[in-house]
Design a protein around this motif. Structure first.
Motif, PDB file in Angstrom:
ATOM      1  N   MET A 137       0.928  -1.213  -0.110  1.00 49.38           N
ATOM      2  CA  MET A 137      -0.012   0.027  -0.085  1.00 49.38           C
ATOM      3  C   MET A 137       0.912   1.311  -0.033  1.00 49.38           C
ATOM      4  SD  MET A 137      -2.726   1.378   2.819  1.00 49.38           S
ATOM      5  CE  MET A 137      -3.219  -0.202   2.978  1.00 49.38           C
ATOM      6  N   GLN A 138       0.555   2.247  -0.760  1.00 51.33           N
ATOM      7  CA  GLN A 138       1.285   3.431  -0.892  1.00 51.33           C
ATOM      8  C   GLN A 138       0.925   4.293   0.222  1.00 51.33           C
ATOM      9  OE1 GLN A 138       2.743   5.665  -4.302  1.00 51.33           O
ATOM     10  NE2 GLN A 138       1.289   7.289  -3.985  1.00 51.33           N
ATOM     11  N   PRO A 139       1.980   5.119   1.003  1.00 52.00           N
ATOM     12  CA  PRO A 139       1.479   5.865   2.068  1.00 52.00           C
ATOM     13  C   PRO A 139       0.596   6.880   1.503  1.00 52.00           C
ATOM     14  CG  PRO A 139       3.787   5.425   1.878  1.00 52.00           C
ATOM     15  CD  PRO A 139       3.231   5.012   0.790  1.00 52.00           C
ATOM     16  N   GLU A 140      -0.235   7.197   2.459  1.00 53.16           N
ATOM     17  CA  GLU A 140      -1.550   8.371   2.054  1.00 53.16           C
ATOM     18  C   GLU A 140      -0.560   9.754   2.259  1.00 53.16           C
ATOM     19  OE1 GLU A 140      -5.120   8.148   4.146  1.00 53.16           O
ATOM     20  OE2 GLU A 140      -4.946   6.063   4.241  1.00 53.16           O
ATOM     21  N   LEU A 141       0.405   9.763   2.746  1.00 56.51           N
ATOM     22  CA  LEU A 141       1.308  10.903   3.171  1.00 56.51           C
ATOM     23  C   LEU A 141       2.790  10.747   3.539  1.00 56.51           C
ATOM     24  CD1 LEU A 141       0.872  14.256   3.415  1.00 56.51           C
ATOM     25  CD2 LEU A 141       0.436  13.990   5.731  1.00 56.51           C
ATOM     26  N   VAL A 142       3.702  11.393   2.941  1.00 53.17           N
ATOM     27  CA  VAL A 142       4.941  11.468   3.579  1.00 53.17           C
ATOM     28  C   VAL A 142       5.408  12.666   3.937  1.00 53.17           C
ATOM     29  CG1 VAL A 142       7.484  11.072   3.090  1.00 53.17           C
ATOM     30  CG2 VAL A 142       5.700   9.708   1.744  1.00 53.17           C
ATOM     31  N   ILE A 143       5.803  12.992   5.536  1.00 51.29           N
ATOM     32  CA  ILE A 143       6.005  14.228   5.807  1.00 51.29           C
ATOM     33  C   ILE A 143       7.615  14.271   6.062  1.00 51.29           C
ATOM     34  CG2 ILE A 143       5.774  15.671   8.102  1.00 51.29           C
ATOM     35  CD1 ILE A 143       3.082  14.349   8.547  1.00 51.29           C
ATOM     36  N   PHE A 144       8.029  15.415   5.681  1.00 54.87           N
ATOM     37  CA  PHE A 144       9.601  15.774   5.869  1.00 54.87           C
ATOM     38  C   PHE A 144       9.616  16.676   6.760  1.00 54.87           C
ATOM     39  CE2 PHE A 144       9.147  14.355   1.388  1.00 54.87           C
ATOM     40  CZ  PHE A 144       9.975  13.282   1.215  1.00 54.87           C
ATOM     41  N   ASP A 145      10.564  16.414   7.806  1.00 54.62           N
ATOM     42  CA  ASP A 145      11.064  17.577   8.741  1.00 54.62           C
ATOM     43  C   ASP A 145      11.729  18.410   7.923  1.00 54.62           C
ATOM     44  OD1 ASP A 145      11.722  19.206  10.938  1.00 54.62           O
ATOM     45  OD2 ASP A 145      13.615  18.099  11.159  1.00 54.62           O
ATOM     46  N   CYS A 146      12.140  19.692   8.079  1.00 59.35           N
ATOM     47  CA  CYS A 146      12.991  20.570   7.408  1.00 59.35           C
ATOM     48  C   CYS A 146      14.622  20.639   7.644  1.00 59.35           C
ATOM     49  CB  CYS A 146      12.179  21.771   7.129  1.00 59.35           C
ATOM     50  SG  CYS A 146      12.840  23.152   6.049  1.00 59.35           S
ATOM     51  N   ASP A 147      14.610  21.276   8.810  1.00 59.79           N
ATOM     52  CA  ASP A 147      16.035  21.540   9.442  1.00 59.79           C
ATOM     53  C   ASP A 147      16.618  20.237   9.645  1.00 59.79           C
ATOM     54  OD1 ASP A 147      15.900  24.733   9.904  1.00 59.79           O
ATOM     55  OD2 ASP A 147      14.046  24.006  10.775  1.00 59.79           O
ATOM     56  N   GLY A 148      17.735  20.382   9.117  1.00 57.09           N
ATOM     57  CA  GLY A 148      18.592  18.933   9.283  1.00 57.09           C
ATOM     58  C   GLY A 148      18.226  17.960   8.207  1.00 57.09           C
ATOM     59  N   VAL A 149      17.249  17.867   7.706  1.00 53.81           N
ATOM     60  CA  VAL A 149      16.650  16.564   6.885  1.00 53.81           C
ATOM     61  C   VAL A 149      16.651  16.853   5.387  1.00 53.81           C
ATOM     62  CG1 VAL A 149      14.604  15.177   6.274  1.00 53.81           C
ATOM     63  CG2 VAL A 149      15.315  15.675   8.601  1.00 53.81           C
ATOM     64  N   LEU A 150      16.050  18.379   5.018  1.00 52.63           N
ATOM     65  CA  LEU A 150      15.940  18.847   3.528  1.00 52.63           C
ATOM     66  C   LEU A 150      16.987  19.960   3.450  1.00 52.63           C
ATOM     67  CD1 LEU A 150      12.155  19.007   2.910  1.00 52.63           C
ATOM     68  CD2 LEU A 150      13.460  17.267   2.291  1.00 52.63           C
ATOM     69  N   VAL A 151      17.073  20.676   4.406  1.00 48.97           N
ATOM     70  CA  VAL A 151      17.946  22.009   4.504  1.00 48.97           C
ATOM     71  C   VAL A 151      19.067  21.637   5.504  1.00 48.97           C
ATOM     72  CG1 VAL A 151      16.301  23.412   3.420  1.00 48.97           C
ATOM     73  CG2 VAL A 151      16.899  23.542   5.962  1.00 48.97           C
TER      74      VAL A 151
ATOM     75  N   ALA B 232       3.839   9.692  -3.377  1.00 45.70           N
ATOM     76  CA  ALA B 232       2.785   9.993  -2.210  1.00 45.70           C
ATOM     77  C   ALA B 232       2.435  11.486  -2.039  1.00 45.70           C
ATOM     78  CB  ALA B 232       2.967   9.014  -1.157  1.00 45.70           C
ATOM     79  N   PRO B 233       1.408  11.978  -1.768  1.00 44.29           N
ATOM     80  CA  PRO B 233       1.225  13.267  -1.122  1.00 44.29           C
ATOM     81  C   PRO B 233       2.509  13.544  -0.124  1.00 44.29           C
ATOM     82  CG  PRO B 233      -0.943  12.170  -1.280  1.00 44.29           C
ATOM     83  CD  PRO B 233       0.300  11.130  -1.536  1.00 44.29           C
ATOM     84  N   ARG B 234       2.833  14.654  -0.139  1.00 41.67           N
ATOM     85  CA  ARG B 234       4.198  15.195   0.734  1.00 41.67           C
ATOM     86  C   ARG B 234       3.900  16.282   1.314  1.00 41.67           C
ATOM     87  NH1 ARG B 234       6.461  14.963  -4.761  1.00 41.67           N
ATOM     88  NH2 ARG B 234       6.722  17.285  -5.600  1.00 41.67           N
ATOM     89  N   CYS B 235       4.319  16.729   2.353  1.00 44.25           N
ATOM     90  CA  CYS B 235       4.528  17.775   3.084  1.00 44.25           C
ATOM     91  C   CYS B 235       5.643  18.246   3.944  1.00 44.25           C
ATOM     92  CB  CYS B 235       3.170  18.146   3.769  1.00 44.25           C
ATOM     93  SG  CYS B 235       3.039  17.275   5.361  1.00 44.25           S
ATOM     94  N   ILE B 236       5.747  19.310   4.666  1.00 41.86           N
ATOM     95  CA  ILE B 236       6.752  19.524   5.348  1.00 41.86           C
ATOM     96  C   ILE B 236       6.072  19.754   6.802  1.00 41.86           C
ATOM     97  CG2 ILE B 236       8.462  21.389   6.282  1.00 41.86           C
ATOM     98  CD1 ILE B 236       9.417  21.605   3.291  1.00 41.86           C
ATOM     99  N   CYS B 237       6.601  19.289   7.800  1.00 46.68           N
ATOM    100  CA  CYS B 237       6.439  19.785   9.486  1.00 46.68           C
ATOM    101  C   CYS B 237       7.389  19.980   9.969  1.00 46.68           C
ATOM    102  CB  CYS B 237       5.559  18.690  10.137  1.00 46.68           C
ATOM    103  SG  CYS B 237       4.017  18.226   9.479  1.00 46.68           S
TER     104      CYS B 237
ATOM    105  N   ALA C  27      -1.982   6.546  10.596  1.00 48.42           N
ATOM    106  CA  ALA C  27      -1.443   5.337  10.887  1.00 48.42           C
ATOM    107  C   ALA C  27      -0.754   4.882   9.313  1.00 48.42           C
ATOM    108  CB  ALA C  27      -2.496   4.329  11.112  1.00 48.42           C
ATOM    109  N   ASN C  28      -1.249   5.580   8.039  1.00 47.23           N
ATOM    110  CA  ASN C  28      -0.754   5.291   6.997  1.00 47.23           C
ATOM    111  C   ASN C  28       0.160   6.627   6.633  1.00 47.23           C
ATOM    112  OD1 ASN C  28       0.015   3.700   4.638  1.00 47.23           O
ATOM    113  ND2 ASN C  28      -1.736   4.322   3.494  1.00 47.23           N
ATOM    114  N   THR C  29       0.998   7.139   7.574  1.00 44.76           N
ATOM    115  CA  THR C  29       1.713   8.173   7.260  1.00 44.76           C
ATOM    116  C   THR C  29       3.178   8.011   7.614  1.00 44.76           C
ATOM    117  OG1 THR C  29      -0.253   9.741   7.563  1.00 44.76           O
ATOM    118  CG2 THR C  29       2.094  10.558   7.783  1.00 44.76           C
ATOM    119  N   PHE C  30       4.049   8.346   6.910  1.00 44.58           N
ATOM    120  CA  PHE C  30       5.568   8.303   7.102  1.00 44.58           C
ATOM    121  C   PHE C  30       6.167   9.399   7.470  1.00 44.58           C
ATOM    122  CE2 PHE C  30       4.801   4.114   5.503  1.00 44.58           C
ATOM    123  CZ  PHE C  30       5.585   3.314   6.019  1.00 44.58           C
TER     124      PHE C  30
END
Length: 228
Positions: free
Chosen positions: A1-15, A100-105, A160-163
């Motif tokens: 099953m594909q995740p419904e959402l992938v959340i990326f932290d920003c500081d130290g992960v993306l930048v 999958a849908p993605r966002c930053i938190c 529950a289906n979010t990484f």
């Protein structure tokens, strides 16, 4: 099953901002009477806001720190980031490969997120799916789960289906409290010996040290979810 959402932290992960911010903040704290280096600050207080770092130091060392440090640090860090911040190696490609849908938190302010994502070229990959803890009703930063739950509601995703990809124990604690699955990341320049162990102990299902490993790991964990 594909995740419904992938959340990326920003500081130290993306930048690669943590190492820059830690250096500036450590200098200000040292000048205020609590000697500490940038690497020490990054390791001991990773994932906390500067306000919470100051509160922790006041409790641990019984040293009163001036409230003016908050404003001074924010301005100094913003100036340094505007000059020096870069994307973590491989992050832009990894984000664009995420179907999958993605966002930053993030605990960072909306203004700082806007500046960093624009400077590193990552902003178009997220458009309006960038969430700061300051935008949540209670404005509680990680390790509170608020920003993760806020994002899941906005993105109409089942927690529950979010990484979540996080580089700090506090971030992992928040994601786990939100009922999400977490992949630890140690590819930022602020990483330290034992970093992966800290993230595993905090609840990360696995830890990666480079973005090239992200898609295979995400696919494997998604399949494991189906088998459970």
């Amino acid at each position: 099953m594909q995740p419904e959402l992938v959340i990326f932290d920003c500081d130290g992960v993306l930048v690669d901002s943590e190492v820059i911010a830690a250096r500036v903040e450590a200098q200000l704290i040292t000048e205020a009477g609590f000697p500490i280096t940038g690497p020490e600050l990054a390791e001991r207080y990773a994932g906390l806001t500067f306000r919470d770092i100051l509160l922790r130091i006041e409790e641990e060392a019984s040293i009163p720190l001036q409230a003016s440090l908050l404003e001074r640090a924010e301005k100094a860090v913003d100036r340094a980031l505007a000059r020096q911040v870069e994307a973590v190696d491989g992050a832009p490609k990894a984000v664009l490969m995420t179907t999958a849908p993605r966002c930053i938190c993030s605990n960072s302010s909306p203004q700082r997120l806007e500046m960093m994502l624009t400077k590193t070229g990552l902003k178009p990959a997220f458009a309006d799916t960038v969430f700061s803890a300051e935008q949540t009703p209670e404005r509680r930063p990680k390790p509170a789960p608020d920003v993760f739950l806020f994002a899941a509601e906005r993105m109409r995703a089942d927690p529950a289906n979010t990484f979540v990809v996080e580089d700090s124990a506090h971030g992992i604690a928040g994601a786990k409290a939100a009922g999400m699955r977490v992949i630890g990341f140690t590819g930022g320049r602020h990483s330290y010996p034992g970093h992966a162990d800290v993230l595993t102990e905090a609840g990360a299902e696995t830890v990666i040290g480079r973005w090239a490993d992200f898609q295979p790991i995400l696919a494997a964990l998604s399949q494991w979810s189906e088998a459970r």
